[in-house]
Each structure stands twice: as C-alpha cells, then as structure tokens.
Design a protein around this motif. Structure first.
Motif, PDB file in Angstrom:
ATOM      1  N   ALA A 139      -3.200 -32.238   3.341  1.00 14.41           N
ATOM      2  CA  ALA A 139      -3.914 -31.261   4.162  1.00 14.41           C
ATOM      3  C   ALA A 139      -4.376 -30.100   3.288  1.00 14.41           C
ATOM      4  N   VAL A 140      -5.620 -29.713   3.450  1.00 15.91           N
ATOM      5  CA  VAL A 140      -6.161 -28.586   2.694  1.00 15.91           C
ATOM      6  C   VAL A 140      -7.258 -27.913   3.524  1.00 15.91           C
ATOM      7  N   TYR A 141      -7.350 -26.607   3.394  1.00 19.30           N
ATOM      8  CA  TYR A 141      -8.331 -25.780   4.091  1.00 19.30           C
ATOM      9  C   TYR A 141      -8.914 -24.846   3.047  1.00 19.30           C
ATOM     10  N   TRP A 142     -10.230 -24.755   2.978  1.00 24.89           N
ATOM     11  CA  TRP A 142     -10.847 -23.963   1.914  1.00 24.89           C
ATOM     12  C   TRP A 142     -12.112 -23.281   2.413  1.00 24.89           C
ATOM     13  N   GLY A 143     -12.565 -22.311   1.652  1.00 28.86           N
ATOM     14  CA  GLY A 143     -13.818 -21.654   1.965  1.00 28.86           C
ATOM     15  C   GLY A 143     -14.237 -20.719   0.842  1.00 28.86           C
ATOM     16  N   TYR A 144     -15.531 -20.419   0.835  1.00 25.65           N
ATOM     17  CA  TYR A 144     -16.047 -19.456  -0.136  1.00 25.65           C
ATOM     18  C   TYR A 144     -17.387 -18.933   0.361  1.00 25.65           C
ATOM     19  N   LYS A 145     -17.684 -17.708  -0.054  1.00 23.05           N
ATOM     20  CA  LYS A 145     -18.951 -17.083   0.309  1.00 23.05           C
ATOM     21  C   LYS A 145     -20.046 -17.647  -0.595  1.00 23.05           C
ATOM     22  N   LEU A 146     -21.154 -18.014   0.040  1.00 17.92           N
ATOM     23  CA  LEU A 146     -22.289 -18.531  -0.716  1.00 17.92           C
ATOM     24  C   LEU A 146     -23.068 -17.374  -1.336  1.00 17.92           C
ATOM     25  N   ILE A 147     -23.546 -17.565  -2.530  1.00 21.00           N
ATOM     26  CA  ILE A 147     -24.388 -16.578  -3.191  1.00 21.00           C
ATOM     27  C   ILE A 147     -25.810 -16.753  -2.673  1.00 21.00           C
ATOM     28  N   THR A 148     -26.352 -15.706  -2.081  1.00 23.13           N
ATOM     29  CA  THR A 148     -27.724 -15.808  -1.534  1.00 23.13           C
ATOM     30  C   THR A 148     -28.638 -14.800  -2.175  1.00 23.13           C
ATOM     31  N   CYS A 202      -8.496 -12.685   1.337  1.00 28.95           N
ATOM     32  CA  CYS A 202      -9.118 -13.040   2.612  1.00 28.95           C
ATOM     33  C   CYS A 202      -8.299 -14.027   3.433  1.00 28.95           C
ATOM     34  N   TYR A 203      -7.264 -14.614   2.860  1.00 29.38           N
ATOM     35  CA  TYR A 203      -6.470 -15.580   3.598  1.00 29.38           C
ATOM     36  C   TYR A 203      -5.090 -15.001   3.880  1.00 29.38           C
ATOM     37  N   ASP A 204      -4.653 -15.117   5.137  1.00 22.02           N
ATOM     38  CA  ASP A 204      -3.366 -14.577   5.564  1.00 22.02           C
ATOM     39  C   ASP A 204      -2.457 -15.731   5.967  1.00 22.02           C
ATOM     40  N   THR A 205      -1.387 -15.949   5.195  1.00 20.17           N
ATOM     41  CA  THR A 205      -0.469 -17.049   5.495  1.00 20.17           C
ATOM     42  C   THR A 205       0.388 -16.777   6.728  1.00 20.17           C
ATOM     43  N   SER A 206       0.541 -15.521   7.132  1.00 20.29           N
ATOM     44  CA  SER A 206       1.363 -15.230   8.311  1.00 20.29           C
ATOM     45  C   SER A 206       0.672 -15.663   9.602  1.00 20.29           C
ATOM     46  N   ASN A 207      -0.659 -15.526   9.665  1.00 23.21           N
ATOM     47  CA  ASN A 207      -1.372 -15.975  10.871  1.00 23.21           C
ATOM     48  C   ASN A 207      -2.234 -17.210  10.606  1.00 23.21           C
ATOM     49  N   LYS A 208      -2.150 -17.747   9.393  1.00 22.35           N
ATOM     50  CA  LYS A 208      -2.803 -19.014   9.026  1.00 22.35           C
ATOM     51  C   LYS A 208      -4.298 -19.020   9.307  1.00 22.35           C
ATOM     52  N   ARG A 209      -4.964 -17.970   8.831  1.00 20.00           N
ATOM     53  CA  ARG A 209      -6.404 -17.913   9.051  1.00 20.00           C
ATOM     54  C   ARG A 209      -7.120 -17.158   7.939  1.00 20.00           C
ATOM     55  N   PHE A 210      -8.397 -17.485   7.820  1.00 21.58           N
ATOM     56  CA  PHE A 210      -9.306 -16.811   6.899  1.00 21.58           C
ATOM     57  C   PHE A 210     -10.016 -15.715   7.676  1.00 21.58           C
ATOM     58  N   VAL A 225     -15.278 -14.042  -2.738  1.00 20.99           N
ATOM     59  CA  VAL A 225     -14.441 -14.442  -1.608  1.00 20.99           C
ATOM     60  C   VAL A 225     -14.272 -15.960  -1.685  1.00 20.99           C
ATOM     61  N   ILE A 226     -13.078 -16.384  -2.078  1.00 22.16           N
ATOM     62  CA  ILE A 226     -12.755 -17.803  -2.230  1.00 22.16           C
ATOM     63  C   ILE A 226     -11.293 -17.994  -1.810  1.00 22.16           C
ATOM     64  N   PHE A 227     -11.035 -19.047  -1.009  1.00 24.90           N
ATOM     65  CA  PHE A 227      -9.637 -19.324  -0.672  1.00 24.90           C
ATOM     66  C   PHE A 227      -9.411 -20.824  -0.568  1.00 24.90           C
ATOM     67  N   THR A 228      -8.171 -21.211  -0.806  1.00 23.70           N
ATOM     68  CA  THR A 228      -7.675 -22.557  -0.553  1.00 23.70           C
ATOM     69  C   THR A 228      -6.254 -22.414  -0.036  1.00 23.70           C
ATOM     70  N   ALA A 229      -5.941 -23.151   1.040  1.00 24.25           N
ATOM     71  CA  ALA A 229      -4.599 -23.115   1.612  1.00 24.25           C
ATOM     72  C   ALA A 229      -4.155 -24.538   1.936  1.00 24.25           C
ATOM     73  N   THR A 230      -2.853 -24.757   1.880  1.00 29.17           N
ATOM     74  CA  THR A 230      -2.271 -26.064   2.190  1.00 29.17           C
ATOM     75  C   THR A 230      -1.114 -25.874   3.167  1.00 29.17           C
ATOM     76  N   ILE A 231      -0.491 -26.994   3.528  1.00 32.35           N
ATOM     77  CA  ILE A 231       0.660 -26.974   4.427  1.00 32.35           C
ATOM     78  C   ILE A 231       1.916 -27.204   3.600  1.00 32.35           C
ATOM     79  N   ASN A 232       2.924 -26.353   3.777  1.00 26.00           N
ATOM     80  CA  ASN A 232       4.159 -26.449   3.016  1.00 26.00           C
ATOM     81  C   ASN A 232       5.045 -27.616   3.451  1.00 26.00           C
TER      82      ASN A 232
END
Length: 155
Positions: free
Chosen positions: A146-155, A37-45, A5-12
């Motif tokens: 502008a950038v928004y990112w996230g990823y699941k940590l391996i535990t 995991c990222y939906d550009t229509s509702n702009k959320r992870f 689970v990894i995402f990166t999103a920006t502003i157009n």
C-alpha cells in the motif's frame, strides 16, 4: 522549476476492512514529506498555505482475503475536505475499481490510480477503500503493498 510539495506514505501494519464498509485507509508512515504536507496522525495530505495549484495524487492498495476466503470486489475512493469527489466523470465517485465476477473470487485484489486535481491551500485529500466477499468476511489492506503519494505540478 522545483516542486516544493511532495509526499509518500505507507501503512505500518495490515489494516482490517469490514465487508462492504467504506473505510479510511490508515497511511500512517511517512516516507517522504517535502513541504510538511502529510500528517500521519490524521492520515491525510493537506495543501500548505500559498501552495494551491494542480497536484498529481496516486494510491495503490492490495486487499487480501484469508487463505480460506475469496473476494469479489475492491475499490478506492478519494475524499476531498471530508466528502467523496468524482474523478471518473459520469457521476461515479469511485476512482479505482476491481471486480471479479467468478463465483469463487480471488484472494488478492489490486487497486491503483493516479489523477490530477486542482487544489487550494488547506484542502485535504484522504484515501478510502472497500472490499466485498461472497461470504461477507473481512479483508486486509496489505501494509507491504500500500502506498499513497502526491506532488505539486510545476506550471
């Protein structure tokens, strides 16, 4: 292990932000989306089914005033499942903040943060921003900074 689970999103395009109004930042362009995991229509992870756990989430936004205006304040807030959450402790719900106490302000304000949060499947995270000017004018969230990112940590 492998993070699936990894995402990166920006502003157009630059997004106009009204003076002192907390506004959802329109991260509408996917750059990376492993795990769908990222939906550009509702702009959320949103945490995919079966993928709960600890996540590293981050965001950076540059608030830019017009050439004739100056800003004094800019901050970001994280929203989980539609409500602002505290990450800084002490009851504060802001998680990235810049304040310029000079009377003339500054044209650009950079806000950035990275945090770790425990999330369950179907939890969703959104990024909101707010800015303030001495003259109450609007500002832009700059698309090229502008950038928004996230990823699941391996535990």
């Amino acid at each position: 292990g492998t993070s699936d689970v990894i995402f990166t999103a920006t502003i157009n395009a630059n997004q106009s932000l009204t003076h002192e109004v907390m506004t959802k930042i329109n991260f509408d362009t996917e750059v990376v989306d492993v795990g769908s995991c990222y939906d550009t229509s509702n702009k959320r992870f949103t945490v995919p089914s079966g993928k709960g756990g600890y996540y590293n989430i981050g965001a950076k936004v540059v608030f830019e005033a017009s050439a004739s205006s100056k800003q004094n304040l800019g901050w970001l807030q994280v929203y989980k499942n539609g409500s602002s959450i505290s990450l800084a402790g002490g009851g504060s719900n802001q998680f990235a903040h810049y304040q310029n106490n000079e009377s003339n302000g500054t044209r650009n304000i950079v806000t950035q943060t990275t945090f770790i949060v425990n999330l369950s499947a179907s939890d969703y995270i959104e990024i909101y921003g707010q800015q303030a000017h001495a003259d109450s004018s609007s500002s832009n969230a700059r698309c090229d900074y502008a950038v928004y990112w996230g990823y699941k940590l391996i535990t």
